[in-house]
Scaffold this motif. Structure first.
Motif, PDB file in Angstrom:
ATOM      1  N   THR A 141       0.859  -1.184   0.000  1.00 38.73           N
ATOM      2  CA  THR A 141       0.000   0.000   0.000  1.00 38.73           C
ATOM      3  C   THR A 141       0.898   1.237   0.000  1.00 38.73           C
ATOM      4  O   THR A 141       2.116   1.128   0.102  1.00 38.73           O
ATOM      5  N   MET A 142       0.291   2.396  -0.107  1.00 31.16           N
ATOM      6  CA  MET A 142       1.066   3.634  -0.010  1.00 31.16           C
ATOM      7  C   MET A 142       0.216   4.728   0.607  1.00 31.16           C
ATOM      8  O   MET A 142      -1.021   4.646   0.617  1.00 31.16           O
ATOM      9  N   HIS A 143       0.891   5.715   1.165  1.00 33.43           N
ATOM     10  CA  HIS A 143       0.189   6.875   1.712  1.00 33.43           C
ATOM     11  C   HIS A 143       0.061   7.903   0.610  1.00 33.43           C
ATOM     12  O   HIS A 143       1.059   8.344   0.044  1.00 33.43           O
ATOM     13  N   GLY A 144      -1.166   8.241   0.278  1.00 36.86           N
ATOM     14  CA  GLY A 144      -1.413   9.240  -0.738  1.00 36.86           C
ATOM     15  C   GLY A 144      -1.218  10.648  -0.209  1.00 36.86           C
ATOM     16  O   GLY A 144      -0.964  10.868   0.979  1.00 36.86           O
ATOM     17  N   ALA A 145      -1.359  11.619  -1.101  1.00 38.01           N
ATOM     18  CA  ALA A 145      -1.239  13.032  -0.723  1.00 38.01           C
ATOM     19  C   ALA A 145      -2.291  13.390   0.314  1.00 38.01           C
ATOM     20  O   ALA A 145      -3.439  12.956   0.228  1.00 38.01           O
ATOM     21  N   PHE A 146      -1.889  14.173   1.310  1.00 41.27           N
ATOM     22  CA  PHE A 146      -2.871  14.622   2.300  1.00 41.27           C
ATOM     23  C   PHE A 146      -2.644  16.049   2.769  1.00 41.27           C
ATOM     24  O   PHE A 146      -3.577  16.700   3.253  1.00 41.27           O
TER      25      PHE A 146
ATOM     26  N   GLY B  24      -3.412  -0.666  -2.672  1.00 32.28           N
ATOM     27  CA  GLY B  24      -4.287   0.455  -2.343  1.00 32.28           C
ATOM     28  C   GLY B  24      -3.552   1.679  -1.845  1.00 32.28           C
ATOM     29  O   GLY B  24      -2.339   1.656  -1.603  1.00 32.28           O
ATOM     30  N   VAL B  25      -4.319   2.765  -1.686  1.00 37.19           N
ATOM     31  CA  VAL B  25      -3.779   4.070  -1.291  1.00 37.19           C
ATOM     32  C   VAL B  25      -4.583   4.616  -0.115  1.00 37.19           C
ATOM     33  O   VAL B  25      -5.818   4.546  -0.106  1.00 37.19           O
ATOM     34  N   VAL B  26      -3.865   5.170   0.859  1.00 35.57           N
ATOM     35  CA  VAL B  26      -4.493   5.760   2.050  1.00 35.57           C
ATOM     36  C   VAL B  26      -4.575   7.274   1.894  1.00 35.57           C
ATOM     37  O   VAL B  26      -3.571   7.940   1.605  1.00 35.57           O
ATOM     38  N   PHE B  27      -5.784   7.810   2.092  1.00 36.18           N
ATOM     39  CA  PHE B  27      -5.992   9.254   2.145  1.00 36.18           C
ATOM     40  C   PHE B  27      -6.584   9.633   3.503  1.00 36.18           C
ATOM     41  O   PHE B  27      -7.060   8.768   4.229  1.00 36.18           O
TER      42      PHE B  27
ATOM     43  N   TYR C 264      -7.543  -0.232  -4.206  1.00 36.98           N
ATOM     44  CA  TYR C 264      -8.326   0.187  -3.046  1.00 36.98           C
ATOM     45  C   TYR C 264      -8.070   1.650  -2.698  1.00 36.98           C
ATOM     46  O   TYR C 264      -6.941   2.146  -2.802  1.00 36.98           O
ATOM     47  N   VAL C 265      -9.120   2.319  -2.267  1.00 37.22           N
ATOM     48  CA  VAL C 265      -9.027   3.634  -1.644  1.00 37.22           C
ATOM     49  C   VAL C 265      -9.398   3.459  -0.179  1.00 37.22           C
ATOM     50  O   VAL C 265     -10.491   2.994   0.149  1.00 37.22           O
ATOM     51  N   PHE C 266      -8.463   3.788   0.703  1.00 36.82           N
ATOM     52  CA  PHE C 266      -8.697   3.727   2.141  1.00 36.82           C
ATOM     53  C   PHE C 266      -8.721   5.159   2.686  1.00 36.82           C
ATOM     54  O   PHE C 266      -7.780   5.926   2.441  1.00 36.82           O
ATOM     55  N   VAL C 267      -9.767   5.525   3.420  1.00 38.31           N
ATOM     56  CA  VAL C 267      -9.820   6.857   4.026  1.00 38.31           C
ATOM     57  C   VAL C 267      -9.602   6.718   5.534  1.00 38.31           C
ATOM     58  O   VAL C 267     -10.294   5.949   6.207  1.00 38.31           O
ATOM     59  N   GLU C 268      -8.621   7.469   6.013  1.00 40.14           N
ATOM     60  CA  GLU C 268      -8.139   7.360   7.389  1.00 40.14           C
ATOM     61  C   GLU C 268      -8.617   8.521   8.252  1.00 40.14           C
ATOM     62  O   GLU C 268      -8.607   9.680   7.817  1.00 40.14           O
ATOM     63  N   ASN C 269      -8.992   8.201   9.487  1.00 42.93           N
ATOM     64  CA  ASN C 269      -9.264   9.233  10.479  1.00 42.93           C
ATOM     65  C   ASN C 269      -7.969   9.951  10.832  1.00 42.93           C
ATOM     66  O   ASN C 269      -6.968   9.323  11.152  1.00 42.93           O
TER      67      ASN C 269
ATOM     68  N   TYR D 165     -13.957  -1.735  -3.570  1.00 45.27           N
ATOM     69  CA  TYR D 165     -12.572  -1.301  -3.395  1.00 45.27           C
ATOM     70  C   TYR D 165     -12.456  -0.030  -2.549  1.00 45.27           C
ATOM     71  O   TYR D 165     -11.423   0.635  -2.566  1.00 45.27           O
ATOM     72  N   PHE D 166     -13.505   0.264  -1.779  1.00 45.02           N
ATOM     73  CA  PHE D 166     -13.411   1.349  -0.796  1.00 45.02           C
ATOM     74  C   PHE D 166     -13.377   0.746   0.596  1.00 45.02           C
ATOM     75  O   PHE D 166     -14.094  -0.218   0.887  1.00 45.02           O
ATOM     76  N   GLY D 167     -12.575   1.325   1.470  1.00 48.18           N
ATOM     77  CA  GLY D 167     -12.549   0.872   2.854  1.00 48.18           C
ATOM     78  C   GLY D 167     -12.061   1.958   3.784  1.00 48.18           C
ATOM     79  O   GLY D 167     -11.436   2.934   3.357  1.00 48.18           O
ATOM     80  N   VAL D 168     -12.354   1.786   5.053  1.00 43.31           N
ATOM     81  CA  VAL D 168     -11.832   2.668   6.094  1.00 43.31           C
ATOM     82  C   VAL D 168     -10.450   2.189   6.500  1.00 43.31           C
ATOM     83  O   VAL D 168     -10.211   0.984   6.642  1.00 43.31           O
ATOM     84  N   CYS D 169      -9.517   3.132   6.656  1.00 43.01           N
ATOM     85  CA  CYS D 169      -8.239   2.858   7.319  1.00 43.01           C
ATOM     86  C   CYS D 169      -8.362   3.443   8.716  1.00 43.01           C
ATOM     87  O   CYS D 169      -8.348   4.676   8.888  1.00 43.01           O
ATOM     88  N   LEU D 170      -8.524   2.584   9.705  1.00 43.83           N
ATOM     89  CA  LEU D 170      -8.630   3.077  11.075  1.00 43.83           C
ATOM     90  C   LEU D 170      -7.237   3.247  11.658  1.00 43.83           C
ATOM     91  O   LEU D 170      -6.494   2.274  11.806  1.00 43.83           O
ATOM     92  N   ASP D 171      -6.881   4.488  11.955  1.00 42.37           N
ATOM     93  CA  ASP D 171      -5.641   4.747  12.687  1.00 42.37           C
ATOM     94  C   ASP D 171      -5.975   4.612  14.165  1.00 42.37           C
ATOM     95  O   ASP D 171      -6.587   5.498  14.761  1.00 42.37           O
ATOM     96  N   TYR D 172      -5.591   3.473  14.737  1.00 43.09           N
ATOM     97  CA  TYR D 172      -5.966   3.172  16.120  1.00 43.09           C
ATOM     98  C   TYR D 172      -5.314   4.155  17.095  1.00 43.09           C
ATOM     99  O   TYR D 172      -5.920   4.559  18.086  1.00 43.09           O
ATOM    100  N   ALA D 173      -4.082   4.557  16.788  1.00 47.19           N
ATOM    101  CA  ALA D 173      -3.395   5.520  17.656  1.00 47.19           C
ATOM    102  C   ALA D 173      -4.104   6.865  17.652  1.00 47.19           C
ATOM    103  O   ALA D 173      -4.262   7.511  18.693  1.00 47.19           O
TER     104      ALA D 173
END
Length: 261
Positions: free
Chosen positions: A62-67, A101-104, A140-145, A166-174
């Motif tokens: 995976t990779m971290h997309g632009a934010f 996938g990519v995390v936004f 995948y597109v993952f959207v992170e809190n 191909y959409f999902g939540v990326c939960l940043d538990y921290a």
């Protein structure tokens, strides 16, 4: 898909490859979210070719997309335009790399509890990501809190996109542990939609990205909650230093922290 990931370090890629082999860890690339990289075609191509040349399977990476400053829901058309460009640039890199996938980020103003603003955030993000998922099939597109106060907005977005496989939540538990809502409530609320996670440690006050076991987050509780929720997802240990990555992997393995059970 249960799996573990680390952030590869290009300046010491031999060690990253060793950790990847030893712990069967995927990579989550953190090289491509900066605007000056996305706009430098030569540098971007150099980075992509460097990772493509490594002797490993990238299909689960995976990779971290632009934010930074990405505001898809902006009322300013010019800000929306550049924000959408940054997302597409990120997806183009993912396509070139052949990764999963990519995390936004949500990138909302968390304490702006205006009904019009919140409704616009959900509707604008949902409509745009539907377009992106159609334009980049199979990624995948993952959207992170980020520093959201609660999971409510992310839940609404996920519900709007529930028919997009191909959409999902990326939960940043921290991040969840320093919000206004207990982390277990984030898991319980978002569990139908969580397909990726970020974990690291902190003092329960600030986002510190410490190695697992070096802060105050109860990762035994986290592992129990994951079992109760029956969540199966990929997990990034989001720490940058190689020594912190190895310490985190060893801690997770020894203490049987999800997903290293």
């Amino acid at each position: 898909m249960r799996s573990i990931a680390i952030i590869p370090k290009r300046d010491n890629i031999g060690e990253s490859l060793r950790l990847s082999r030893e712990y069967n860890a995927n990579f989550e690339y953190n090289d491509f979210f900066l605007p000056f990289i996305l706009d430098d075609e030569e540098k971007k191509k150099e980075l992509i070719e460097f990772y493509k040349a490594l002797p490993r399977d990238r299909s689960y990476d995976t990779m971290h997309g632009a934010f930074l400053d990405v505001t898809l829901h902006s009322s300013d058309a010019r800000i929306r335009e550049i924000s959408e460009l940054r997302v597409r640039q990120s997806m183009d890199v993912a396509k070139e790399l052949g990764i999963r996938g990519v995390v936004f980020h949500t990138n909302m103003i968390a304490n702006f509890k205006d009904d019009v603003y919140m409704k616009n955030w959900v509707n604008t993000n949902a409509a745009f990501y539907k377009k992106i998922l159609a334009e980049y099939p199979g990624i995948y597109v993952f959207v992170e809190n980020m520093f959201d106060f609660d999971p409510d907005m992310l839940l609404e977005l996920a519900q709007e996109l529930k028919d997009e496989p191909y959409f999902g939540v990326c939960l940043d538990y921290a991040h969840a542990t320093i919000s206004k809502v207990p982390a277990k409530d984030w898991l319980e609320t978002l569990k139908p939609y969580i397909k990726h996670m970020h974990i690291n440690d902190n003092d329960l006050k600030d986002d510190q990205h410490k190695a697992l076991g070096q802060g105050k987050i109860d990762y035994k509780e986290y592992t129990g909650l994951m079992a109760e929720s029956e969540i199966e997802c990929s997990v990034l240990i989001e720490v940058s230093k190689l020594e912190d990555q190895e310490a985190s992997l060893e801690y997770a393995k020894k203490e049987k922290i999800y997903p290293l059970l």
